[in-house]
Design a protein around this motif. Structure first.
Motif, PDB file in Angstrom:
ATOM      1  N   UNK B 159     -12.879  -9.915  19.975  1.00 22.52           N
ATOM      2  CA  UNK B 159     -13.011 -10.887  18.873  1.00 22.52           C
ATOM      3  C   UNK B 159     -13.116 -10.204  17.523  1.00 22.52           C
ATOM      4  N   UNK B 160     -13.460  -8.906  17.525  1.00 23.70           N
ATOM      5  CA  UNK B 160     -13.544  -8.153  16.265  1.00 23.70           C
ATOM      6  C   UNK B 160     -12.181  -7.650  15.804  1.00 23.70           C
ATOM      7  N   UNK B 161     -11.191  -7.842  16.609  1.00 21.19           N
ATOM      8  CA  UNK B 161      -9.836  -7.391  16.283  1.00 21.19           C
ATOM      9  C   UNK B 161      -9.090  -8.546  15.623  1.00 21.19           C
ATOM     10  N   UNK B 162      -8.632  -8.353  14.387  1.00 23.54           N
ATOM     11  CA  UNK B 162      -7.972  -9.475  13.698  1.00 23.54           C
ATOM     12  C   UNK B 162      -6.734  -9.984  14.435  1.00 23.54           C
ATOM     13  N   UNK B 163      -6.177  -9.179  15.351  1.00 29.55           N
ATOM     14  CA  UNK B 163      -5.021  -9.640  16.127  1.00 29.55           C
ATOM     15  C   UNK B 163      -5.433 -10.502  17.311  1.00 29.55           C
ATOM     16  N   UNK B 164      -6.724 -10.610  17.580  1.00 32.74           N
ATOM     17  CA  UNK B 164      -7.264 -11.454  18.645  1.00 32.74           C
ATOM     18  C   UNK B 164      -6.520 -11.283  19.970  1.00 32.74           C
ATOM     19  N   UNK B 165      -6.498 -10.074  20.492  1.00 37.93           N
ATOM     20  CA  UNK B 165      -5.789  -9.861  21.754  1.00 37.93           C
ATOM     21  C   UNK B 165      -6.542 -10.495  22.924  1.00 37.93           C
ATOM     22  N   UNK B 166      -5.798 -10.897  23.934  1.00 35.86           N
ATOM     23  CA  UNK B 166      -6.383 -11.532  25.118  1.00 35.86           C
ATOM     24  C   UNK B 166      -6.739 -10.473  26.150  1.00 35.86           C
ATOM     25  N   UNK B 167      -7.867 -10.678  26.826  1.00 32.41           N
ATOM     26  CA  UNK B 167      -8.270  -9.804  27.927  1.00 32.41           C
ATOM     27  C   UNK B 167      -7.374 -10.058  29.145  1.00 32.41           C
ATOM     28  N   UNK B 168      -7.102 -11.313  29.436  1.00 26.86           N
ATOM     29  CA  UNK B 168      -6.234 -11.694  30.552  1.00 26.86           C
ATOM     30  C   UNK B 168      -5.254 -12.736  30.034  1.00 26.86           C
ATOM     31  N   UNK B 169      -4.109 -12.922  30.699  1.00 24.19           N
ATOM     32  CA  UNK B 169      -3.106 -13.854  30.162  1.00 24.19           C
ATOM     33  C   UNK B 169      -3.644 -15.267  30.049  1.00 24.19           C
ATOM     34  N   UNK B 170      -3.118 -16.029  29.108  1.00 26.18           N
ATOM     35  CA  UNK B 170      -3.530 -17.419  28.935  1.00 26.18           C
ATOM     36  C   UNK B 170      -3.278 -18.218  30.208  1.00 26.18           C
ATOM     37  N   UNK B 171      -4.092 -19.218  30.424  1.00 21.13           N
ATOM     38  CA  UNK B 171      -3.898 -20.137  31.545  1.00 21.13           C
ATOM     39  C   UNK B 171      -4.249 -21.507  31.023  1.00 21.13           C
ATOM     40  N   UNK B 172      -3.302 -22.419  31.157  1.00 15.99           N
ATOM     41  CA  UNK B 172      -3.544 -23.770  30.643  1.00 15.99           C
ATOM     42  C   UNK B 172      -4.675 -24.411  31.427  1.00 15.99           C
TER      43      UNK B 172
END
Lengths: 432, 432, 432, 432
Positions: B159-172
């Protein structure tokens, strides 16, 4: 019912109470210089002048504004300047900057007191309603709380002066025999705590409610300065085993090595500073100005030495033990009226000694709402409830508390690292 | 009795548990870069690499050192480097500087894990005593605690990364019907809480003891993101009336305007960041990553709107309500094994929903020893007791907790301003 | 030579100087309450009472201790209590806690002054040596420095009071015609600066030495409040282009939007607070209470608007421009004797206006030793030299400076972010 | 003239320079783990990965954006993420949070470098203009500055690891004879400093200008570790007499007792940490990683012992002494190409030793604009000028500086308390 007119004898009695309480505040600042009354020694403390003004503001804003048809403020700026923390009333002058306000001066504040007093007396003489009289009662209780703070804050201020000036002249403590530590046992069970009677109580003391208590024991007296000196000498402040983790962080960060007002003298004995100046440690007198972390660490240290499960009492244990005999404890207690201004050694006797007065006693109870707690309505809703986080309850009153202000159900509260109050330690123990 | 040899089938079962728990930690860091595993985003959080090493250190220091006759440390520096807070074991590397230790690297730490695992397995195959097996059990429970922290700390880092990378792929999130808020009533009385059964429990869950509860009601589900958005829209973060005094100070000092991982998007709708990246606010899903101050303020705000005496539950109320049905709640709960990695909306059903799993639930109970509490003996005496100040209890577990780690009597605890945990809010109410 | 006896007419003249300077300090605190004289509004400022005591301590410790054969301190604690920063003399009471010392009170300090004055006069009447007379001279110069600080520190204190009380009654500024900004050109070359004459100078003004100056120009007057209001209105405090990097960090961290004592009024015009209370901005009067960062940013902003290479003058440029006409500039300048207590608009005239008095003028010169600088010997070695880091030189004196205290070679110095001094801005420019 | 096309041999030479400088950065991080390259050990330092990305960003943003007709950024987020402090270019990622950005990872940053390198080479092969080539030159000089910072920042990071890992393998310092301290005398007079030749120089080195220097002397070599150990042993860090006031505050507040990377060993000898790990103090080698306060205190201490007016040189004195022989000093200096990675003892010789390379040498000169200074135009206007406050000039380069980056007129600058640079001390003295 609340709006019915009061019996004149009641309002006359209230007028006498009012005069007595207001005069007591002035008596506390008698002999202080304007400078003494002005300075704020830390953000947690307030100047004596501010206490005098704020308690007046309370009567003006909470009572007069409610009862005077043509209310006009004594000074328009005071509404903000002397508001402590009532968002419902409006803006507040920043707490940490109370000491920077040199004008109004002390004489102006005394004028303010006189003017508000006159208006309160005028209203009291004109048949107030029961409901508004209860606001007056609250104002008096409020002022009594600040009377104790005047003393604690002045002691802190004077302790910041390298000359260690005395608030009042020294008085030799009377010689007293040692009172051995004894354990008073209680069976517990499904007991009740909380205020339920006719007299005044704060909202945080209600409702009276049931609690289940396991059997427990309380020490017959407070921990003494001599006992505390053993803890210091044994490296109590240097050993993380005795401390809560947050307490150890505090000890390390602040470099704490002894109670707040203790000072090593040149021969490595202890001197203790108090409202009557510096004096050698009195081994029989109770140790004062502890924070919760210190009180808790001592219990763990002594528990390890003795093999007992020592700890702080809970507030329910304390109230259960004291409430039955409250009138006697109140009558026997050393309160501000005793003018000792420092906690003295107990007189040998049976039963629970120093139960009320002498020193506030830390409990292990986090300050929380009683089951079914309802804050008061209106501007005084903010009086107590919003502070119910990260504080611990103290019980019993101290040599700085007015006797008429205390009850067995009374809940005082401060953060775990607060040391400038008249706070001491009574040990408790599990029984099994 | 503690020193008797264990039945081989028991130690084989324990070996399987050991393998399963150790593997679960590695699965959590699969796919992370060495950099992801290295960085400490704030003093309260720790690097994933540190969690992997510290849990290994725990087995090495608490188990192997106790059971290996010729114990030799894997690396002499690790005893200090990976000691978290055990003064009884010795010095600790400064907590806030865990992220600065780039060497040993991740590969070294994985080697450390393999080496200690082999030694633990060797010991397990050689008929350990019951007593030492209980230390292994503690090591496993300890590692499961850190598995949740690996996820909470990684989420904070990302969350401190302005690119907001995901830990795991999105899941609807699956579409779900709205579950209306309903109140489940409980009579209270002289109930019991605390652990009493055969299985593992931490020292802080004992002893089982009586408490008196007044009648109360609990909400059937957690407060949702949609409901929280109303609180924000109504100026909930701008109005001191809803906040504890310490909470309001926190809001002002930190400039808090919304939950930790909420972000306004360009059209002023809310985006919510989580382990699966950024997604639009899900109105039915429970609001997460609240601190106690926020949870408490919401209850007061909604109470004022509805005229109900809303509040947080006490831990005794919570445990009383959940414990009777604990196996079903555990089975139904969303834990880390569900791999949702984010709190989802409840499925419509009767009774207490989201009781366990989904999100930790703040209680109004300060974290304190149960009556008669005794810390464990030895080096693990520091495990829980010393943190019993200035923290609040959370109950129930979360989507980041291992299911096998949770119990109805389980007490989690964090300071009132901690927001980076998977913490949500179930409302409670007085009945009268 | 230093130890020869002084001509009686000289020591009589010195006694008159002594009486005059000491009386001037008392005149500054006339009308103040004990509270006004007690409070320390920030660590950089000192209470007026402390200034009165410290200047007395200087005479006692630096003069009397050197000249009295049977020196006995007025009060043994004062040696530490009123020592500002002289490690060579011994311990010092903590600077930030000067305001906490309410006892000795103001009356005690005035007694201290009288007692030391009597001893100084007794010594002066007994044929002092030339050498010890030079210590007296230093004590007088030192007291004059503190006279200015009494005013700057009082202004800061009063500005912290939301009622904005005035130190002295308001006085309408006389109407004055606008003085257009004009450029006075100087050729530079191999010039000399530094003190070289007979009279008193601080060690930091010596030795007189050569410097090479390129051609330059100085503004004929200080930057006015009206000109500064244009800078504010143009977003000067919002645009990092104008600011030194450290200045921009300061603007951002402190939320600076205007000069220290400016306050928006309800119609968004500016009010300016000063020793004579609050008054509307005076467009012709010079802007005061700037820090170096602000002064520097203004020069860059106006330079970009005008296409000129605007900047602050160096101290050598300033001294070269002023020193030739120093007696006239001194005579024409507005010093504390003028009793304006605030910087007024210049009277239209040719040449360098407001050269001395009115406001201290920031230079771009870091405060550093002159080539060949030698600190004084003995306890006063610490007087100036040890502050030669991270400060900038100001020149010229102000409406709060005693006229007899100033010289063209006088070097005042403050950190780049200091705003509570009577500090303004004269622009300079390269010529090429 | 600036827009004329460049001679192809020039742009080919520039392409070789470009390749060489870019490769040198990669060589510095060879052998580092991704974790080593990721971590930011303090706000003043940056991760190696960030240095690699930021220098690439500089070429992309300052060069490619100016020369590519259809410029498309490599990644849209990088413009902010890798902007250091250029407000003219736009927003910047917060400096203190550079180490929290784990993605893009090191491999992504290396891809970024390769992609930008290819685009720069493509442009170079297409006849760039002289003007744009000067931007390339600036980019190369900029990257060389960051090469030194990569080493200083890595050393700081590794020093935070209690295992004290080495950046590169240890290398025994060659035994060298003691070089006695001798004084080289200079007459001063009206000299000139500043850059004036054909080659590259930063804007802060211009314009070349006259200064008057009094006669002075410089030490023939840097102060050694053995000499510094005497200062420590003599209580140098405990005695306020030697320290600037701000320096003494720093010593007290930070608890400073020795140079940054010195560590007492078990027998109370000194160990010194460096890029080649921990080694015993080398008495002949120059003491490194001093801040200005330490350097200044040593001069005052040794001055008091010897009766000489010892001090730091001014930057004009330094440049005047070195510039005449600059090619020889450059050729003889120990720069990063020497791969010593630590400052070694000088070889006995006449004249000024260790004049360039080895260690940056603190001067007493505050970092300020030269008379007539003009910042560059455009986005690089922020390169140097805005830092001209509260910093001091260092001269000469170090074992961490590329030789081709240094000049006699080169001005490095850091705050007075900065210790993590390769900074040492050459003494100076007044002659009279």
């Amino acid at each position: 019912m609340g709006t019915q007119r009061t019996d004149p004898t009641v309002s006359e009695a209230r007028a006498l109470d009012f005069q007595r309480v207001r005069a007591a505040s002035l008596a506390l600042v008698a002999g202080l210089s304007e400078a003494d009354a002005q300075v704020q020694s830390m953000p947690d403390a307030s100047p004596a002048k501010w206490h005098l003004a704020h308690t007046t503001w309370f009567f003006e804003t909470v009572v007069l504004e409610a009862v005077e048809a043509a209310f006009v403020p004594h000074h328009p700026a005071y509404r903000v300047l002397f508001n402590s923390y009532y968002h419902g009333i409006g803006e507040q002058h920043a707490r940490a900057q109370r000491g920077l306000v040199t004008r109004p001066g002390l004489a102006d504040v005394l004028d303010y007191r006189r003017a508000v007093d006159a208006r309160v007396r005028a209203w009291l003489s004109a048949a107030p309603t029961t409901e508004t009289l209860s606001l007056l009662e609250l104002g008096l209780q409020h002022e009594q709380q600040h009377q104790e703070l005047i003393l604690t804050d002045l002691l802190h201020l004077l302790s910041c002066n390298p000359l260690l000036p005395a608030y009042r002249p020294p008085a030799a403590a009377p010689p007293r025999d040692t009172v051995p530590l004894r354990w008073l046992e209680f069976d517990g069970g499904l007991i009740q705590i909380g205020h339920a009677g006719q007299g005044f109580a704060f909202d945080n003391e209600a409702p009276r409610h049931r609690q289940w208590l396991a059997p427990f024991a309380l020490a017959n007296r407070l921990v003494s300065q001599g006992e505390w000196a053993e803890f210091v000498a044994d490296g109590g402040y240097l050993d993380p085993r005795w401390w809560l983790s947050a307490g150890w962080d505090w000890v390390q960060a602040q470099g704490i090595e002894h109670p707040l007002y203790w000072r090593p003298d040149c021969s490595s004995d202890w001197q203790v500073f108090g409202l009557r100046g510096v004096a050698p440690l009195d081994p029989q007198a109770p140790v004062a100005h502890l924070c919760l972390y210190e009180a808790d660490a001592y219990a763990r240290w002594l528990g390890a030495r003795t093999g007992l499960s020592l700890r702080l009492p809970t507030e329910a244990e304390w109230e259960h033990a004291v409430a039955g005999d409250a009138p006697a404890h109140l009558a026997a207690g050393a309160f501000v009226e005793s003018e000792t201004l420092q906690a003295l050694a107990p007189l040998p006797a049976d039963g629970l000694l120093q139960a009320m007065g002498t020193l506030w006693q830390w409990t292990s109870s986090a300050y929380a709402p009683y089951p079914g707690f309802k804050p008061w309505k209106g501007v005084v809703a903010e009086y107590n409830g919003k502070f119910m986080a990260n504080q611990y309850v103290l019980r019993g009153g101290s040599v700085a508390s007015p006797r008429s202000h205390l009850r067995a159900s009374y809940r005082n509260f401060f953060p775990a690292d607060a040391r400038w109050q008249f706070s001491g330690l009574r040990l408790a123990m599990d029984r099994d």
